[in-house]
Design a protein around this motif. Structure first.
Motif, PDB file in Angstrom:
ATOM      1  N   ALA A   1      35.369  22.097 -12.794  1.00 58.75           N
ATOM      2  CA  ALA A   1      35.987  22.936 -13.818  1.00 58.75           C
ATOM      3  C   ALA A   1      37.486  22.716 -13.792  1.00 58.75           C
ATOM      4  CB  ALA A   1      35.666  24.401 -13.557  1.00 58.75           C
ATOM      5  N   ALA A   2      38.121  22.857 -14.939  1.00 55.35           N
ATOM      6  CA  ALA A   2      39.570  22.678 -15.006  1.00 55.35           C
ATOM      7  C   ALA A   2      40.132  23.514 -16.147  1.00 55.35           C
ATOM      8  CB  ALA A   2      39.902  21.206 -15.231  1.00 55.35           C
ATOM      9  N   ILE A   3      41.455  23.662 -16.128  1.00 57.79           N
ATOM     10  CA  ILE A   3      42.147  24.333 -17.227  1.00 57.79           C
ATOM     11  C   ILE A   3      42.918  23.252 -17.985  1.00 57.79           C
ATOM     12  CG2 ILE A   3      43.827  26.104 -17.850  1.00 57.79           C
ATOM     13  CD1 ILE A   3      41.305  27.227 -16.461  1.00 57.79           C
ATOM     14  N   LEU A   4      42.645  23.148 -19.283  1.00 61.36           N
ATOM     15  CA  LEU A   4      43.319  22.127 -20.104  1.00 61.36           C
ATOM     16  C   LEU A   4      44.236  22.792 -21.121  1.00 61.36           C
ATOM     17  CD1 LEU A   4      40.396  19.672 -21.088  1.00 61.36           C
ATOM     18  CD2 LEU A   4      41.679  19.780 -18.953  1.00 61.36           C
TER      19      LEU A   4
ATOM     20  N   GLY B   1      37.959  40.752  -9.568  1.00 65.89           N
ATOM     21  CA  GLY B   1      38.534  40.383 -10.860  1.00 65.89           C
ATOM     22  C   GLY B   1      38.434  38.892 -11.122  1.00 65.89           C
ATOM     23  N   SER B   2      38.154  38.109 -10.080  1.00 63.76           N
ATOM     24  CA  SER B   2      38.015  36.662 -10.276  1.00 63.76           C
ATOM     25  C   SER B   2      36.550  36.286 -10.429  1.00 63.76           C
ATOM     26  CB  SER B   2      38.611  35.911  -9.084  1.00 63.76           C
ATOM     27  OG  SER B   2      38.101  34.577  -9.049  1.00 63.76           O
ATOM     28  N   MET B   3      36.290  35.249 -11.230  1.00 59.40           N
ATOM     29  CA  MET B   3      34.909  34.786 -11.440  1.00 59.40           C
ATOM     30  C   MET B   3      34.439  33.925 -10.280  1.00 59.40           C
ATOM     31  SD  MET B   3      35.128  33.743 -15.447  1.00 59.40           S
ATOM     32  CE  MET B   3      36.182  32.306 -15.309  1.00 59.40           C
ATOM     33  N   GLY B   4      35.361  33.575  -9.375  1.00 55.97           N
ATOM     34  CA  GLY B   4      34.980  32.780  -8.213  1.00 55.97           C
ATOM     35  C   GLY B   4      35.315  31.312  -8.381  1.00 55.97           C
ATOM     36  N   ARG B   5      34.510  30.476  -7.741  1.00 57.70           N
ATOM     37  CA  ARG B   5      34.798  29.035  -7.722  1.00 57.70           C
ATOM     38  C   ARG B   5      33.639  28.253  -8.319  1.00 57.70           C
ATOM     39  NH1 ARG B   5      37.167  27.478  -1.962  1.00 57.70           N
ATOM     40  NH2 ARG B   5      37.868  25.716  -3.230  1.00 57.70           N
TER      41      ARG B   5
ATOM     42  N   GLY C   1      35.746  27.520 -24.969  1.00 59.43           N
ATOM     43  CA  GLY C   1      36.181  28.554 -25.914  1.00 59.43           C
ATOM     44  C   GLY C   1      36.735  29.783 -25.199  1.00 59.43           C
ATOM     45  N   ASP C   2      36.705  29.782 -23.868  1.00 58.49           N
ATOM     46  CA  ASP C   2      37.310  30.861 -23.085  1.00 58.49           C
ATOM     47  C   ASP C   2      38.670  30.398 -22.586  1.00 58.49           C
ATOM     48  OD1 ASP C   2      35.010  32.319 -23.381  1.00 58.49           O
ATOM     49  OD2 ASP C   2      34.386  32.207 -21.283  1.00 58.49           O
ATOM     50  N   SER C   3      39.588  31.346 -22.425  1.00 55.55           N
ATOM     51  CA  SER C   3      40.847  31.003 -21.766  1.00 55.55           C
ATOM     52  C   SER C   3      40.834  31.594 -20.364  1.00 55.55           C
ATOM     53  CB  SER C   3      42.047  31.502 -22.569  1.00 55.55           C
ATOM     54  OG  SER C   3      42.070  32.905 -22.570  1.00 55.55           O
ATOM     55  N   ALA C   4      41.444  30.880 -19.450  1.00 57.42           N
ATOM     56  CA  ALA C   4      41.400  31.278 -18.042  1.00 57.42           C
ATOM     57  C   ALA C   4      42.522  30.573 -17.298  1.00 57.42           C
ATOM     58  CB  ALA C   4      40.057  30.877 -17.444  1.00 57.42           C
ATOM     59  N   TYR C   5      42.720  30.946 -16.035  1.00 62.33           N
ATOM     60  CA  TYR C   5      43.581  30.147 -15.167  1.00 62.33           C
ATOM     61  C   TYR C   5      42.935  30.034 -13.796  1.00 62.33           C
ATOM     62  CZ  TYR C   5      45.256  34.546 -13.110  1.00 62.33           C
ATOM     63  OH  TYR C   5      45.331  35.761 -12.491  1.00 62.33           O
ATOM     64  N   ARG C   6      43.426  29.089 -13.027  1.00 63.13           N
ATOM     65  CA  ARG C   6      42.916  28.849 -11.685  1.00 63.13           C
ATOM     66  C   ARG C   6      44.057  29.126 -10.711  1.00 63.13           C
ATOM     67  NH1 ARG C   6      43.287  23.988  -8.920  1.00 63.13           N
ATOM     68  NH2 ARG C   6      44.098  23.084 -10.821  1.00 63.13           N
ATOM     69  N   ASP C   7      43.789  29.837  -9.624  1.00 59.30           N
ATOM     70  CA  ASP C   7      44.891  30.107  -8.688  1.00 59.30           C
ATOM     71  C   ASP C   7      44.997  29.002  -7.631  1.00 59.30           C
ATOM     72  OD1 ASP C   7      43.022  30.677  -6.687  1.00 59.30           O
ATOM     73  OD2 ASP C   7      43.235  32.855  -6.874  1.00 59.30           O
ATOM     74  N   GLU C   8      45.922  29.146  -6.698  1.00 64.37           N
ATOM     75  CA  GLU C   8      46.159  28.088  -5.694  1.00 64.37           C
ATOM     76  C   GLU C   8      44.934  27.850  -4.816  1.00 64.37           C
ATOM     77  OE1 GLU C   8      48.031  30.722  -6.040  1.00 64.37           O
ATOM     78  OE2 GLU C   8      50.108  30.093  -6.450  1.00 64.37           O
TER      79      GLU C   8
ATOM     80  N   GLY D   1      41.842  27.889  -5.841  1.00 63.52           N
ATOM     81  CA  GLY D   1      40.696  27.355  -6.580  1.00 63.52           C
ATOM     82  C   GLY D   1      39.816  28.426  -7.195  1.00 63.52           C
ATOM     83  N   TYR D   2      40.257  29.671  -7.188  1.00 65.46           N
ATOM     84  CA  TYR D   2      39.498  30.743  -7.848  1.00 65.46           C
ATOM     85  C   TYR D   2      39.885  30.802  -9.322  1.00 65.46           C
ATOM     86  CZ  TYR D   2      37.967  32.854  -3.390  1.00 65.46           C
ATOM     87  OH  TYR D   2      37.385  33.096  -2.180  1.00 65.46           O
ATOM     88  N   PHE D   3      38.892  31.023 -10.188  1.00 68.43           N
ATOM     89  CA  PHE D   3      39.149  31.089 -11.633  1.00 68.43           C
ATOM     90  C   PHE D   3      39.208  32.542 -12.100  1.00 68.43           C
ATOM     91  CE2 PHE D   3      38.978  26.772 -13.388  1.00 68.43           C
ATOM     92  CZ  PHE D   3      38.651  26.072 -12.233  1.00 68.43           C
ATOM     93  N   TRP D   4      40.111  32.774 -13.041  1.00 66.24           N
ATOM     94  CA  TRP D   4      40.337  34.127 -13.574  1.00 66.24           C
ATOM     95  C   TRP D   4      40.191  34.084 -15.089  1.00 66.24           C
ATOM     96  CZ3 TRP D   4      41.812  38.161 -10.116  1.00 66.24           C
ATOM     97  CH2 TRP D   4      42.007  37.735  -8.793  1.00 66.24           C
TER      98      TRP D   4
END
Ligand code: WTA
Length: 571
Positions: A387-390, A376-380, A438-445, A447-450
């Motif tokens: 990459a970051a979440i702003l 379910g995660s796109m990885g790192r 333009g995508d929304s996502a989050y990063r877990d502890e 460093g994996y992006f979802w």
């Protein structure tokens, strides 16, 4: 690390130590290329000619099969034909910076034309063969294309009378006698041209590819990529695709999309690895057969295709020998954990999800052979990519906070412009130093992006990115349609389907026949995949006071969700 549900990595991937890889500069990659020593750059040369010059000319570059033709093309043959085609273009007065489009089915000739264009410093604009007249016209007109390479079957969809800048139409699979004024038979042109024609050496920053893609407003935009993209593609070939010289690589994407050119052709060729090209349409048996026939070792496809294979059941793949598969990848849409688990069962492989966009040039966030996968995660991020979440003010958010998926601007494969549209280009960079996806996502502890969804109204149907505006514009050309609003509606196989809300002009009745007629109208005018699979007639559509249709309200209606702030809606 919380790897409770993770699937362990394989010990044999080329990327073993993720932290160490992050220290490797992009310049290290550039050293693979001839221009590191000569200073003379051309991506087509590095992808193909270089292998011939370095004694690998007999190695296979293309393995083509379409049920009738069954051909192996060596790097030498591909180089010679590409050089010859480039020469043919030059004889037509085409050169540096000119836009030449490709509008034809995938196959060796498409590859030859693509390389030939880039080899002479011109800019290749690949178009998906499913495009109908309006889609073709919009893209050719916007870019001021001077030539298009196509087939007799597709030629009627090119409205030449409305494209004054289009000087030449080159027909693959046509006799010289079929050609009308301004048209050329590919075979005849090739006969007169020479394979000795020289490479056009260009600047690393010279444009080579123009891929049209959709946003939520306006017509499709021409994303400009430059020769420097090869550095990014090379790294992806090594660490993401995990390619080695004896691999047989198959990416199912059409070169009309970035996946088909960047991951489909350039990344493997830069490593001297042959690509399988399968002609014809998707077919469950045909796909397993292709893996078996060629002994495919690395396979790149998309969630929709995997979901369609999954629908064929777990027994079907057992009838084929798929044991050659070593590495499997997926991009273009979210990869459901369920599909990932099917991959483990049916393909005996982890499916490595990876995230990127037309604008990013190649893979940005991904799962590597050696790293544990959290389904379910796109990885790192790819080493070299930050990459970051702003948040909406451009502040970097911490772990597990939902926000805008952003990339530190300036990586080698980043688009360099939107064709003729400085304004649109700037919109990708609202905060100093960041590209906003333009995508929304989050990063877990860890460093994996979802991936969570699109921030805007762009629709992703079967991995194809569709701008609602393009569909709405087509819909309102239909005489019965007064207004139209288009949204993506969740769908178990296609990810999303296109749903259109339509208000009719006076005198038209909302019948089932009319729905079908409107569907055909979009299918025939724009593209089959852009057709709204669902249409709902409404007396009125929700609009802002300034007259814009409020797609978010339509979406909320559809999903039975709260409509949110309606203060800008007209009475
Ligand atoms: C979506 C295709 C979830 C995303 C290469 C992005 C994905 C858009 C993934 C770009 C993924 C791509 N997981 N969503 N692994 N990969 N997307 O330009 O919304 O056709 O913005 O490029 O596809 O689509 P494009």
């Amino acid at each position: 690390m919380d790897l409770t549900n993770a699937v362990p990595g394989r010990p044999d991937g080329q990327l073993q130590d993720y932290e160490a890889a992050r220290q490797v500069s992009w310049d290290e990659e550039a050293k693979q290329f001839t221009w590191w020593k000569t200073g003379r750059v051309n991506a087509a040369f590095e992808a193909v000619d270089r292998h011939v010059e370095e004694g690998r000319g007999d190695a296979p570059a293309i393995l083509y099969y379409d049920g009738v033709r069954d051909e192996t093309w060596s790097f030498r043959r591909l180089r010679d034909d590409a050089a010859q085609f480039g020469d043919a273009l030059r004889r037509l007065g085409i050169g540096r910076g000119d836009r030449v489009f490709l509008f034809m089915p995938k196959g060796p000739e498409l590859a030859v034309a693509l390389l030939g264009i880039i080899r002479i410093g011109a800019v290749a604009g690949p178009l998906f063969e499913a495009f109908m007249e309006t889609a073709v016209q919009d893209r050719l007109a916007d870019s001021g294309a001077v030539a298009v390479v196509t087939t007799p079957t597709l030629r009627p969809r090119i409205p030449r009378e409305r494209l004054p800048e289009l000087r030449h139409v080159i027909l693959v699979g046509a006799e010289a006698s079929d050609a009308e004024a301004g048209e050329w038979s590919y075979t005849e042109l090739m006969k007169e041209a020479s394979a000795d024609s020289p490479v056009e050496w260009v600047d690393r920053e010279a444009p080579m590819l123009l891929h049209y893609t959709s946003g939520s407003t306006g017509k499709p935009k021409g994303v400009v990529h430059v020769h420097n993209l090869m550095i990014h593609q090379y790294r992806v070939g090594r660490w993401v695709l995990d390619l080695r010289p004896d691999d047989i690589y198959w990416c199912t994407a059409d070169p009309g999309w970035i996946t088909g050119t960047s991951a489909g052709l350039f990344a493997p060729w830069l490593h001297g690895v042959p690509v399988v090209i399968r002609g014809g349409r998707f077919q469950q048996e045909g796909w397993y057969e292709t893996v078996e026939k060629f002994g495919v070792t690395v396979w790149f496809s998309a969630p929709t295709a995997f979901r369609m294979l999954m629908a064929g059941g777990d027994e079907l793949p057992k009838r084929y020998n798929l044991s050659s598969l070593r590495h499997v990848l997926s991009a273009g849409e979210p990869l459901n954990p369920e599909v990932f688990r099917w991959g483990l069962r049916a393909l005996g492989n982890r499916i490595h999800d990876n995230w990127w966009m037309t604008e990013t040039g190649c893979t940005m966030i991904t799962n590597y052979p050696a790293l544990p996968i959290k389904p379910g995660s796109m990885g790192r991020p790819l080493p070299g990519i930050e990459a970051a979440i702003l948040d909406d003010q451009g502040r970097v958010l911490g772990p597990n906070q939902l926000g805008n998926l952003a990339i530190r601007a300036g990586w080698p494969g980043m688009m360099r412009a939107i064709w003729n549209n400085e304004e649109k280009y700037k919109q990708y960079f609202p905060f100093e130093g960041w590209y906003i996806s333009g995508d929304s996502a989050y990063r877990d502890e860890d460093g994996y992006f979802w991936f969570q969804g699109r921030v805007d109204d762009v629709i992703n149907t079967s991995g194809e990115r569709v701008g609602p505006f393009e569909v709405e514009s087509k819909l309102v050309e239909h005489p019965a349609v007064a207004e139209a609003g288009v949204i993506g509606k969740p769908d178990p196989v296609r990810g999303e389907i296109i749903k259109a809300f339509i208000s009719l002009r006076q005198g038209y009745a909302p019948t089932e026949e009319l729905k079908q007629e409107i569907q055909q109208f979009v299918r025939n005018g724009l593209a089959a995949y852009a057709m709204p699979r669902e249409i709902e007639f409404r007396d009125k559509l929700p609009k802002t006071r300034s007259g814009k249709i409020m797609r978010r309200v339509l979406k909320a209606w559809e999903l039975g969700l709260p409509t949110g702030d309606l203060s800008t809606m007209e009475d």
